[in-house]
Design an enzyme around this catalytic site. Sequence first.
Site, short mmCIF file in Angstrom:
data_model
loop_
_atom_site.label_atom_id
_atom_site.label_comp_id
_atom_site.label_asym_id
_atom_site.label_seq_id
_atom_site.Cartn_x
_atom_site.Cartn_y
_atom_site.Cartn_z
N LEU A 49 0.87 -1.17 0.00
CA LEU A 49 0.00 0.00 0.00
C LEU A 49 0.91 1.23 0.00
O LEU A 49 1.92 1.25 0.71
CB LEU A 49 -0.88 0.03 1.26
CG LEU A 49 -2.17 -0.78 1.27
CD1 LEU A 49 -2.81 -0.71 2.64
CD2 LEU A 49 -3.13 -0.30 0.21
N ASP A 50 0.56 2.25 -0.79
CA ASP A 50 1.33 3.48 -0.79
C ASP A 50 1.36 4.09 0.61
O ASP A 50 0.43 3.90 1.40
CB ASP A 50 0.70 4.50 -1.74
CG ASP A 50 0.82 4.09 -3.20
OD1 ASP A 50 1.68 3.25 -3.50
OD2 ASP A 50 0.05 4.62 -4.03
N PRO A 51 2.42 4.85 0.93
CA PRO A 51 2.45 5.53 2.23
C PRO A 51 1.22 6.39 2.50
O PRO A 51 0.76 6.49 3.65
CB PRO A 51 3.72 6.40 2.14
CG PRO A 51 4.62 5.63 1.23
CD PRO A 51 3.70 5.02 0.20
N LEU A 52 0.62 6.99 1.45
CA LEU A 52 -0.56 7.84 1.64
C LEU A 52 -1.86 7.03 1.66
O LEU A 52 -2.94 7.61 1.77
CB LEU A 52 -0.63 8.90 0.55
CG LEU A 52 0.44 9.99 0.61
CD1 LEU A 52 0.19 11.04 -0.47
CD2 LEU A 52 0.49 10.65 1.98
N ALA A 53 -1.75 5.71 1.56
CA ALA A 53 -2.94 4.85 1.65
C ALA A 53 -2.97 4.16 3.01
O ALA A 53 -1.94 3.91 3.63
CB ALA A 53 -2.92 3.80 0.54
#
EC number: 5.4.99.25
Length: 318
Positions: A49-53
């Site tokens: 998962l992306d850091p912003l997710a």
Amino acid sequence: MSAPRARVVRRPVHGVLLLDKPLGLSSNNALQKAKWLLRAEKAGHTGTLDPLATGVLPLCFGAATKFSQLQLDADKTYEAVAVLGLRTRTGDAEGEVVERRPVGDITLERLEAVRRAFTGPIRQVPPMHSALKKDGKALYEYARAGEDVERAPRDVVIHELHIEPGAVSDEGQPTLRIRARVSKGTYIRTLGEDIGAALGCGAHLSALRRVATGHFEVGQCVTLEALEALPEAERAERLLPAESLLPGHERVTLADEDAGRFLAGMRRRGGWPDLPAVAVFASAPSTLLGTAHVRAGELIPGRLLSPIEIQQIRTQKP
């Protein structure tokens, strides 16, 4: 001078931790934090998962890592917020704004037409800011160097898609709330950008949350803070058994003699019908031995646990 940090003594830990990944932390950093809290020897995650997710990130420990590919292949469900009228370099709020366009009138009829257009099999061009590799190098490395390389479109499936108007963003822009159940390999940032393009105004994601992966849902998850707050002896109680990764497998139980031979990689004969996916257990105590398939009455071994792992799992059970 600060005191040296105490060395963590690792131990064999087996099972699946359903983590609600926090905002701003990479999947690998979240994995390493959970691994440290559990003092686990071996661990892996089931897709980044992306850091912003935020949201569901199944973490596999010990023997469970042998079945992590099944979660990589599973459908995922996401909830996202798309800010209309602003395109960013990365497709999300982390990137600089590269284009501003008027939004116009976004009617429910237009949203329904876009929803239909993006439901089912579609093709996506992977974003430059992704971990997908080209010539042995991640695309985001090219992007950081200011390079834009050609990417082949990928076939993905949007199984379910819901789009509705959202609240006004901090920038004063209209937003959309998106919920999508998608096949593996689908980029939700790209989906958000493509929806914005179809509406003629562009878009980027300001929030992204994975609420389900396969049969695991976010309500089953634990946060790192909650895990850390538990007494160390209770943290392993949050683990699901390795067989929780095998929901679509038929269960076959073997007596001791057959179980030992199966673990040695030998086929066993029985009255089973042909089955493509089987979870094989020892009878007493009931313990997962591995996966298999059945063809012409033969149980054919697939991924197997080692005798040491099986003994450790039996010791680990409360």
